[in-house]
Write a protein that holds these residues in place. Sequence first.
Motif, PDB file in Angstrom:
ATOM      1  N   ASN A  95       0.839  -1.209   0.000  1.00 49.68           N
ATOM      2  CA  ASN A  95       0.000   0.000   0.000  1.00 49.68           C
ATOM      3  C   ASN A  95       0.873   1.257   0.000  1.00 49.68           C
ATOM      4  N   ASP A  96       2.204   1.057   0.033  1.00 54.00           N
ATOM      5  CA  ASP A  96       3.114   2.193  -0.048  1.00 54.00           C
ATOM      6  C   ASP A  96       4.498   1.678  -0.443  1.00 54.00           C
ATOM      7  N   PHE A  97       5.398   2.591  -0.775  1.00 54.91           N
ATOM      8  CA  PHE A  97       6.753   2.122  -1.144  1.00 54.91           C
ATOM      9  C   PHE A  97       7.784   3.159  -0.708  1.00 54.91           C
ATOM     10  N   ILE A  98       9.012   2.720  -0.560  1.00 61.43           N
ATOM     11  CA  ILE A  98      10.161   3.621  -0.535  1.00 61.43           C
ATOM     12  C   ILE A  98      11.167   3.030  -1.520  1.00 61.43           C
ATOM     13  N   GLU A  99      12.037   3.898  -2.086  1.00 56.83           N
ATOM     14  CA  GLU A  99      12.913   3.335  -3.128  1.00 56.83           C
ATOM     15  C   GLU A  99      14.322   3.882  -2.980  1.00 56.83           C
ATOM     16  N   PHE A 100      15.251   2.998  -3.327  1.00 57.21           N
ATOM     17  CA  PHE A 100      16.681   3.320  -3.275  1.00 57.21           C
ATOM     18  C   PHE A 100      17.303   2.998  -4.617  1.00 57.21           C
ATOM     19  N   THR A 101      16.521   3.220  -5.686  1.00 64.62           N
ATOM     20  CA  THR A 101      17.081   2.928  -7.014  1.00 64.62           C
ATOM     21  C   THR A 101      18.022   4.070  -7.402  1.00 64.62           C
ATOM     22  N   LYS A 102      18.831   3.827  -8.427  1.00 67.68           N
ATOM     23  CA  LYS A 102      19.887   4.814  -8.696  1.00 67.68           C
ATOM     24  C   LYS A 102      19.843   5.423 -10.087  1.00 67.68           C
ATOM     25  N   GLU A 121      -1.632   7.852  -1.950  1.00 69.06           N
ATOM     26  CA  GLU A 121      -1.995   6.428  -2.091  1.00 69.06           C
ATOM     27  C   GLU A 121      -1.388   5.928  -3.412  1.00 69.06           C
ATOM     28  N   PRO A 122      -0.130   5.481  -3.401  1.00 65.86           N
ATOM     29  CA  PRO A 122       0.548   5.169  -4.670  1.00 65.86           C
ATOM     30  C   PRO A 122      -0.109   4.035  -5.469  1.00 65.86           C
TER      31      PRO A 122
END
Length: 252
Positions: A95-102, A121-122
Amino acid sequence: MIGIIGGTGIASILKGDKEEIINTKYGKAKVVIDKESDVVLLFRHGIKHNIPPHKINYRANIYALKKLGVERILAINSVGSLKENLKPGMFFIPNDFIEFTKKREETFYDEEKVVHIDMTEPYCPDLRNVLKKISERNNFSYGEGVYVCTEGPRFETKKEIEIYKNWGDVVGMTGYPEVVLARELEMCYASLCSITNYACGISKNVLTVDEVLEKIKEMEDKILRIVEEFINYDFGERKCICKDALKHAVIE
Ligand SMILES: CSC[C@H]1O[C@H](OP(=O)(O)O)[C@H](O)[C@@H]1O
C-alpha cells in the motif's frame, strides 16, 4: 482492458502466444495480446528472463500498455520478507513504497511539462481491495504494507536489510518506478507480491535465485488462481483517484 506485468518465474506460468512489439517514444515493449479476454501480458524481464531489474525499460512498458488501451494493471512481483511474520509462501499487497534505485528513468515528465504527481496512495485502492477479496475468498494468506525497492541486480547486504526492515515490510527490485509511471498516465496499478524468501540476514541461508524460482513454482497454482479471478472480475466504472491523477499535478 487489463494489463498483467509478469515478474520472475511468471513467463513459465502465464504462457502467452505470439509476442508483439509495441513501438513507443521511450523504446520498444514486447507484449502478448489475448484478444479473447481483452488482456495484455508483459514480462518485464523478457520471456527468456534476460533483462535485469536495473535495465528494464519501465517507461516503454507502461507507455505501451497505455497505448493499447489498458486502464488497470496487475503487477506480479517476487520479494524478500523483512518481517518474521511475513513468511515465504505468503502473498503481499503493497500500500506504499520507498525506493533506493539509482539510475532509472522514473518519470514521463522530464521535458516541457512539469508534473508533481500525488503519492498519498501510490497503489490503486480499488485494485488492492479486489486482490484482498480474491485472496481471502481463496484462503490465501497475505500481508499488506511497504515495498522497499532496491536497484539490484545484487541482493541486499545484511546491514542494508537491518535498516530497511525498520522502514518497510518486503524488498524487491522492480516495483519502482512502475507504480509511479502508471499513476502519471492515470492508470490503476496494484502489485501482487509473492514472498519467496527471507531477506539477507533474516534468512539463515545465503540467498539464491534457485530459492526464489522454487518458491514461485510452489505458489504457481495460487498465483494463477488470483490472476484468473482478477481478469474475470467485474470492475465496473473506474471511481478511484487514479483516473484524475493529473488534475492538480501540472504546473501550467
Ligand atoms: C531472482 S530474485 C530477484 C529478481 O526477482 C524479482 O523480480 P520481479 O519483481 O520481477 O519478480 C526481483 O525484483 C528481482 O528482479
